[in-house]
Design an enzyme around this catalytic site. Structure first.
Site, PDB file in Angstrom:
ATOM      1  N   LYS A  11       4.516  15.923  -5.458  1.00 31.88           N
ATOM      2  CA  LYS A  11       3.436  17.117  -4.815  1.00 31.88           C
ATOM      3  C   LYS A  11       2.556  16.562  -4.062  1.00 31.88           C
ATOM      4  O   LYS A  11       2.810  15.484  -3.035  1.00 31.88           O
ATOM      5  CB  LYS A  11       2.767  17.568  -6.239  1.00 31.88           C
ATOM      6  CG  LYS A  11       3.875  18.070  -7.330  1.00 31.88           C
ATOM      7  CD  LYS A  11       3.328  19.128  -8.372  1.00 31.88           C
ATOM      8  CE  LYS A  11       4.238  19.271  -9.222  1.00 31.88           C
ATOM      9  NZ  LYS A  11       4.155  20.266 -10.556  1.00 31.88           N
ATOM     10  N   HIS A  90      10.228  25.887  -4.889  1.00 29.28           N
ATOM     11  CA  HIS A  90       9.262  25.488  -6.143  1.00 29.28           C
ATOM     12  C   HIS A  90       8.107  26.463  -6.219  1.00 29.28           C
ATOM     13  O   HIS A  90       7.645  27.235  -5.444  1.00 29.28           O
ATOM     14  CB  HIS A  90       8.651  24.288  -5.677  1.00 29.28           C
ATOM     15  CG  HIS A  90       7.964  23.678  -6.766  1.00 29.28           C
ATOM     16  ND1 HIS A  90       6.829  23.867  -7.365  1.00 29.28           N
ATOM     17  CD2 HIS A  90       8.384  22.617  -7.626  1.00 29.28           C
ATOM     18  CE1 HIS A  90       6.569  23.343  -8.138  1.00 29.28           C
ATOM     19  NE2 HIS A  90       7.577  22.418  -8.529  1.00 29.28           N
ATOM     20  N   GLU A 166      12.940  25.527 -14.032  1.00 31.15           N
ATOM     21  CA  GLU A 166      11.494  25.211 -13.948  1.00 31.15           C
ATOM     22  C   GLU A 166      10.991  26.175 -14.601  1.00 31.15           C
ATOM     23  O   GLU A 166      10.275  27.112 -13.728  1.00 31.15           O
ATOM     24  CB  GLU A 166      10.693  24.569 -12.957  1.00 31.15           C
ATOM     25  CG  GLU A 166      11.645  23.075 -12.389  1.00 31.15           C
ATOM     26  CD  GLU A 166      10.356  22.355 -11.442  1.00 31.15           C
ATOM     27  OE1 GLU A 166      10.380  21.237 -12.139  1.00 31.15           O
ATOM     28  OE2 GLU A 166       9.706  22.897 -10.468  1.00 31.15           O
ATOM     29  N   GLY A 236       3.905  15.229 -12.772  1.00 36.73           N
ATOM     30  CA  GLY A 236       3.164  14.381 -13.343  1.00 36.73           C
ATOM     31  C   GLY A 236       3.500  12.808 -13.607  1.00 36.73           C
ATOM     32  O   GLY A 236       2.925  11.786 -13.326  1.00 36.73           O
TER      33      GLY A 236
HETATM   34  P1  PGA Z   1       5.545  18.610 -14.168  1.00 35.28           P
HETATM   35  O1  PGA Z   1       6.026  19.080 -12.815  1.00 35.28           O
HETATM   36  O2  PGA Z   1       6.263  17.557 -14.523  1.00 35.28           O
HETATM   37  O3  PGA Z   1       4.279  17.845 -13.975  1.00 35.28           O
HETATM   38  O4  PGA Z   1       5.429  19.704 -15.056  1.00 35.28           O
HETATM   39  C1  PGA Z   1       7.325  19.599 -12.453  1.00 35.28           C
HETATM   40  C2  PGA Z   1       7.325  20.238 -11.176  1.00 35.28           C
HETATM   41  O5  PGA Z   1       6.457  21.254 -10.856  1.00 35.28           O
HETATM   42  O6  PGA Z   1       8.501  20.023 -10.594  1.00 35.28           O
END
Ligand code: PGA
Length: 254
Positions: A11, A90, A166, A236
């Site tokens: 990100k 996303h 997701e 994360g």
């Molecule tokens: P996350 O993010 O592992 O921090 O939950 C996953 C993503 O948004 O692709």
């Protein structure tokens, strides 16, 4: 890592080139082509030009090949820089206004350009413990809209398509780190394969479908041991060197 893959979505992190370079160096010690790193664009091409041991992915792309599109980057530019994957649709981009039509155009341009789109789909809320009719319908609509421009007759497009399930409610920035259960994620992924077949994809069953949402070093084994789940998209935890190494290690063993 056989058929499975681990994708790191950094990100808009970390804050400095030095930190980003340290993260890359650490992954290069154990990573291979089935590890896909998606750093911010400002550093992505520097890394992808220098290093081909792991795979590289962009967090977004524009659908036109070139021209007067201030601030945008095209698929041919990413391909020229050695990037193989592009996250498309996303939920954080959708929340910033990306429509289904835009997602469809981006997806098609990534396929046309010879790269692999990682199409992100997932419902915003979960009403019960396991995937319900509303959630399945929501995801089916996202799939149909995103794939509206893909000609499944051109069968060679399909093995390059990767889907990431997701559920938005399970993404750590929103859920505080509470993931979906591996069983429920696997169930939805099996629905996704059926939906792909219904849409007309002749190889829907053999496409890679990943799970993403609060995957970390502690819970990864549950996802890695589900046969339906071909890998994970990690946000994360991909910024923590030891945790990400463990996540990749668990996928190698399972
Ligand atoms: P996350 O993010 O592992 O921090 O939950 C996953 C993503 O948004 O692709």
């Amino acid at each position: 890592m056989n058929k499975k893959m681990v994708v790191a979505n950094w990100k808009m992190n970390p804050s400095t080139y030095e930190e980003a370079e340290n993260l890359v160096k650490s992954v290069l010690k154990y990573g291979d082509k089935d590890v896909v790193l998606c750093p911010p664009l400002i550093w992505l091409t520097d890394f992808s030009h220098k290093q081909r041991k792991v795979s590289w992915g962009a967090q977004d792309v524009f659908y036109e090949k070139a021209g007067a599109y201030t601030g945008e980057v095209s698929v041919p530019m990413l391909a020229d820089a050695g990037v193989s994957y592009v996250l498309v649709g996303h939920s954080e981009r959708r929340a910033m206004g990306e429509t289904d039509d835009l997602v469809a155009r981006k997806l098609q341009s990534v396929l046309d350009g010879g790269l692999s789109p990682i199409l992100c789909v997932g419902e915003n809320q979960r009403m019960g413990d396991s995937a319900l009719i509303e959630e399945k319908e929501f995801v089916a609509k996202q799939l149909r809209e995103a794939l509206q421009l893909v000609s499944f007759a051109q069968g060679d497009n399909e093995p390059r398509l990767v889907i990431a399930y997701e559920p938005v409610w399970a993404i750590s920035a929103r859920s505080g780190g509470v993931a979906d259960t591996p069983e429920s994620a696997a169930l939805m992924i099996s629905h996704i394969r059926s939906m792909l077949e219904e849409i007309g994809s002749p190889v829907g069953r053999s496409l890679k479908v990943l799970y993403g949402g609060s995957v970390n070093a502690e819970n990864v084994k549950g996802f890695a041991t589900q046969e339906e789940i071909d890998g994970v998209l990690v946000g994360g935890a991909s910024l923590k060197q030891d945790d990400f190494k463990k996540i990749v290690g668990v996928f190698r063993k399972n």
